[in-house]
Design an enzyme around this catalytic site. Structure first.
Site, mmCIF file in Angstrom:
data_model
loop_
_atom_site.group_PDB
_atom_site.id
_atom_site.type_symbol
_atom_site.label_atom_id
_atom_site.label_comp_id
_atom_site.label_asym_id
_atom_site.label_seq_id
_atom_site.Cartn_x
_atom_site.Cartn_y
_atom_site.Cartn_z
ATOM 1 N N ARG A 191 8.875 2.526 -6.675
ATOM 2 C CA ARG A 191 7.999 2.886 -5.181
ATOM 3 C C ARG A 191 8.962 3.157 -3.889
ATOM 4 O O ARG A 191 8.644 4.123 -3.452
ATOM 5 C CB ARG A 191 6.979 2.016 -4.966
ATOM 6 C CG ARG A 191 5.929 2.497 -3.827
ATOM 7 C CD ARG A 191 4.721 1.660 -3.611
ATOM 8 N NE ARG A 191 3.764 1.939 -4.884
ATOM 9 C CZ ARG A 191 2.895 2.834 -4.460
ATOM 10 N NH1 ARG A 191 2.620 3.508 -3.267
ATOM 11 N NH2 ARG A 191 1.900 3.205 -5.384
ATOM 12 N N GLU A 251 -2.296 -0.794 2.600
ATOM 13 C CA GLU A 251 -0.804 -0.956 2.738
ATOM 14 C C GLU A 251 -0.086 0.154 3.840
ATOM 15 O O GLU A 251 0.725 -0.353 4.665
ATOM 16 C CB GLU A 251 -0.054 -0.652 1.526
ATOM 17 C CG GLU A 251 -0.038 -1.807 0.468
ATOM 18 C CD GLU A 251 0.377 -1.282 -0.963
ATOM 19 O OE1 GLU A 251 -0.519 -0.407 -1.440
ATOM 20 O OE2 GLU A 251 1.266 -1.859 -1.589
#
Lengths: 757, 164
Positions: A311, A712
């Protein structure tokens, strides 16, 4: 419609009165034992002797479990079975659990654990990224490399070239409620586990594996957590397994909560990274070619490090078109806590790399850092990410323009310059950073969710789904979805604890996906029931089922109106099933993580922040003066909860990059294992002025009521605080200050020295 | 255990008498002995404030108070401020202004805020921020906590004026 209303958190009344129960608040049955781990005192080596006789004879001790009587040793890993519940004879980090004590109280167990006499044979410990590189200690055979075009040639032929390196510290989750679990033996081999976890199915799976029973013999219940932030995605496994093993051995209920120091010594944190960059760009600051090197310090076990490092690579572009790009990622194995999931899951580390590059380019050209960023934004001329996904929903042009206006960026930038010209000691800085964050689990099969909804004959509704509540307001949002489908007040909908016996095979509540996945599953289940009720009523009243309306607690069929509860009763008496499951899987995903190609994300969430800071150039001390944020939550399911997420995420993100510093000594002992030495932002550290707004545009993809995930993405708005500090330091001299993270007072002072060189 | 002694506390107006080790921590007394699980255990080193209670009129972190130090004291926990059917102004305000997310710090936060407003019924935003700096919240970023306290102060002052 209750969707989109700023209603309070469903548990607010319980929270404010102390009536909301966390695992440690559940009344324990008589005979409940309390567990503690005995921890290793060295980072790497072998246990040569472990004398537990004093532990066993300590007051209140009922059971001691060590590798000698745990055969086979249960595994706690969420990935590759490399995490034995107890270490020994080989020790992999300082703080690794070596034995379990079960005693009549929490304190008795902890006191007894201190009485062990353990001898070790120390081996050299690999603690840092440099140590790991020297020893070639890593996960996977070599670095993962994703590339497009020819970055090296593009950099070589560009008019300008810069290179640099950035150290990025890790971060302790510091969920206010530490890890906790309780196991209650049931009939036969069955076990009921209460766990403070983001992933009840994983707890169920690991406990079943440890007990050598099928998953059906283990039920895990999670009503709420006192914060998670990713730290309860896999780190609760050890406690739940330990409790289950001790409960099996004694036949008594067993409970474990980590003391805070133990929690910080045992559990994983955000990965610290070292990040290298080399960029070629034109005279306007447009990137022509760029190379990134990522080194992630993963700790002793793999845990979730591979997808975290992936990621980071997936966010190396953030909001920018990088025509020729190469990203090389090293996942280093060290004798430290196993780094784990933490809000952003590698995204923040990847993103700050390219933000640093933009800052460096602007400094080099003497250009405005916002303009340099805008010139590099994705556009119709360049809309493909390095991994081949087309950016179809780019919201940042509008967000940036609106935020620059609302924050009065241009005028304040001038005011900062004027201030700095007049003041030799206190220097101000202003920084801007955008966020583009990919939404979906990159492990595609995790993008699924289930729900179970019952309508009772009195019209009350029982709602359950696979998501967990950690404070983010997921349960409230999803109950607003259910209430909207049935046209009833949200108070009619009973929110129930996450329970592996109600909805099976769930994914972790992670990747910001909670509301997207579970909201949709609940909506589908509710619509199934609504259709059944509508068909039943339309048959009685000779109406078209499509014209039956559910609103304001009532159901309209043709020209008749009845209450929702009468409708439920009527359906029950007509023998209509009033229980339904719902299942949802995210569409359009296709991802090859080895090649680094495809569409890992359903969509992107966006946001941008402007932060102004002041630094004391004599001490390095610094404060955030003002923050302005505009964040994209799509059509918000609950704007009050979403704004709360944005504010909290920003402060946590700014904390990561400023005051929150993890320090290990040369023996591998974490020296910052309590809030006395690990500085979490306090109420007095919050920006003096804090303006937060939502960018109200519907998601172009068909998500739940066209909302967007919000957990997030705003964390990375904290990067603007780091950029503002870099700007303030830059006012002290002409050299690029090369600020390192976290920008503690020490680091700010060091950067001032570099700027003045 | 021979070193146990009898202690008396008045918790939320109720007298309690029990036998305990003098070095038992007040937070354990409250949670495990007296069933007051509103105050939470966060850090166990007096930094996070989740265990805040009022002891003889002062805010204390009950995780670093021995029960012997509290002998004979009047203690108010979050349970003594209000209950789910009858919320204190501050409790209502935290609920309505979203001054909470996970809720774990909330009981300590509100207990501290109630004391703060007694000490300073009309605080500025700055005074609230520094007066609450001993209570950590990891979720909210504090914006709505400050808002909740200021709104409660305004309401309490308005009620006081109306009564006068």
């Amino acid at each position: 419609m209750s969707v989109a209303k700023p209603l309070p958190h469903d548990s607010a009344r319980g929270h404010v009165t102390g009536a909301a129960r966390y695992v440690d608040d559940i009344p324990v049955p008589v005979g409940c034992l309390h567990l503690a781990f005995g921890l290793s005192e060295i980072a790497h080596g072998r246990v040569t002797e472990m004398d537990l006789s004093a532990v066993k004879s300590a007051p209140g001790v009922r059971l001691v479990l060590s590798p000698d009587n745990l055969i086979p040793m249960p595994d706690c890993s969420p990935s590759i079975h490399d995490e034995p519940l107890l270490g020994g004879p080989e020790v992999k980090y300082l703080g690794q659990p070596l034995f379990i004590v079960a005693a009549t109280s929490h304190l008795a167990a902890r006191r007894a654990a201190r009485l062990a006499k353990v001898s070790y044979e120390k081996a050299p410990a690999i603690l840092t990224i440099d140590d790991a590189l020297a020893a070639n200690s890593r996960f996977e055979d070599g670095p993962r490399i994703w590339a497009r075009g020819d970055a090296e040639a593009a950099i070589a032929s560009a008019p300008n070239m810069l290179e640099g390196q950035l150290e990025i510290g890790g971060q302790e989750h510091f969920y206010l409620e530490g890890q906790a679990a309780m196991a209650l033996p049931q009939e036969g081999d069955d076990m009921l586990v209460h766990s403070s976890t983001q992933h009840p199915t994983e707890i169920q799976h690991k406990v079943a594996h440890a007990l050598e029973v099928p998953m059906h013999a283990v039920r895990v219940e999670t009503r709420r957590m006192g914060g998670g932030f990713g730290g309860k995605e896999s780190q609760g496994n050890a406690l739940a397994i330990a409790c289950a093993m001790a409960a099996r051995a004694t036949g008594q209920p067993c409970k474990m909560r980590y003391d805070r120091d133990d929690d910080m010594m045992i559990t994983g944190k955000r990965h610290d990274f070292r990040l290298g960059y080399r960029v070629g760009f034109d005279d306007d600051g447009r990137v022509q070619g760029i190379e990134f090197l990522h080194w992630a310090r993963c700790g002793w076990a793999q845990d979730l490090s591979l997808p975290v490092a992936d990621r980071a690579m997936l966010h190396a572009d953030n909001a920018y078109w990088l025509p020729h790009v190469r990203i090389e990622s090293h996942r280093m194995k060290t004798h430290t806590q196993s780094a784990t999931a933490f809000r952003g899951f590698g995204g923040p580390q990847g993103m700050i790399g390219v933000e640093r590059v933009m800052d460096h380019i602007a400094h080099h050209l003497g250009a405005d850092p916002v303009e340099v960023r805008q010139r590099n934004y994705y556009s119709s001329e360049g809309s493909t990410t390095p991994y081949g996904q087309t950016v179809e929903d780019f919201e940042l042009d509008g967000i940036t323009e609106a935020l620059l206006a609302s924050s009065e960026y241009a005028a304040r930038k001038q005011a900062v310059a004027d201030w700095n010209a007049k003041n030799p000691v206190l220097k101000k800085g202003i920084g801007f950073s955008p966020v583009k964050f990919g939404i979906s689990f990159t492990l595609t099969h995790l993008n699924q969710a289930g729900a179970l909804v019952h309508v009772y004959q009195d019209g009350s509704i029982h709602m359950n789904h696979g998501g967990t509540e950690m404070g983010q307001g997921l349960f409230q949002k999803v109950s607003q979805v259910a209430a909207s489908v049935f046209g009833v007040d949200p108070s009619v909908v009973k929110i129930t604890a996450t329970d592996t016996a109600k909805v099976p095979n769930t994914s972790a509540t992670a990747a910001s996906s909670g509301a997207d996945l579970n909201g949709m599953a609940v909506k589908i289940a509710c619509e199934t029931l609504r259709t059944r009720i509508a068909e039943h009523l339309s048959e009685i009243h000779q109406a078209d089922p499509a014209t039956v309306q559910f609103a304001d607690g009532q159901v309209r069929v043709g020209d008749r109106t009845i209450s929702f509860s009468d409708a439920a009763k009527s359906a029950y008496e007509a023998r209509i099933s009033l229980s339904a499951t719902g299942f949802y899987k995210t569409p359009k995903l296709a991802w090859d993580r080895i090649k680094g190609e495809g569409r890992p994300f359903f969509y992107f969430a966006y946001g941008a922040a402007v932060t102004e800071v002041v630094i004391d150039t004599l001490t390095g001390e610094n404060r955030i003066l003002r923050t302005d944020i505009l964040h994209d939550a799509g059509n918000s399911l609950n704007p009050a909860l979403d704004i709360g997420q944005v504010e909290g995420a920003y402060v946590q993100g700014a904390g990561w990059l400023t005051t929150e510093e993890l320090v290990w000594d040369n023996d591998g002992r974490l020296r910052t294992h309590a809030p006395s030495t690990y500085k979490i932002p306090a109420c007095s550290d919050r920006p003096d002025l804090f303006n937060v707004d939502l960018w109200n545009r519907e998601n172009r993809e068909e998500t739940i009521y066209r909302s967007k995930a919000v957990g997030e993405p705003p964390f990375m708005l904290g990067i603007s605080a780091f950029m503002a500090l870099s700007d303030a330091v830059s006012a002290c001299g002409d050299t690029y200050p090369d600020l390192q993270a976290p920008a503690t007072a020490e680091q700010v002072l060091a950067a001032i020295g570099r700027a003045q060189r | 255990m021979s070193n146990k002694k009898v202690f008396k506390l008045t918790v939320n107006g109720e007298e309690q008498e029990f036998l305990a080790e003098p070095r038992e921590l007040l937070i354990h007394t409250l949670r495990e002995r007296l069933g007051k699980t509103g105050p939470h255990i966060g850090c166990e080193t007096s930094h996070c404030g989740a265990c805040t209670v009022t002891l003889n009129g002062k805010s204390v972190k009950s995780c670093t108070v021995f029960v012997a130090q509290a002998d004979g004291a009047e203690i108010t926990t979050i349970e003594g401020l209000g209950n789910p059917d009858n919320l204190h102004v501050l409790q209502e305000s935290f609920k309505e202004h979203h001054g909470l997310q996970c809720g774990f710090c909330t009981p300590g936060m509100i207990t501290r805020a109630s004391k703060l407003l007694e000490e300073n019924p009309n605080p500025t935003e700055q005074e609230v921020r520094f007066g609450m700096a001993g209570n950590i919240c990891r979720c909210t970023g504090y914006q709505n906590i400050v808002k909740s306290i200021l709104a409660a102060a305004a309401e309490m002052n308005a009620a006081k004026e109306a009564a006068e």
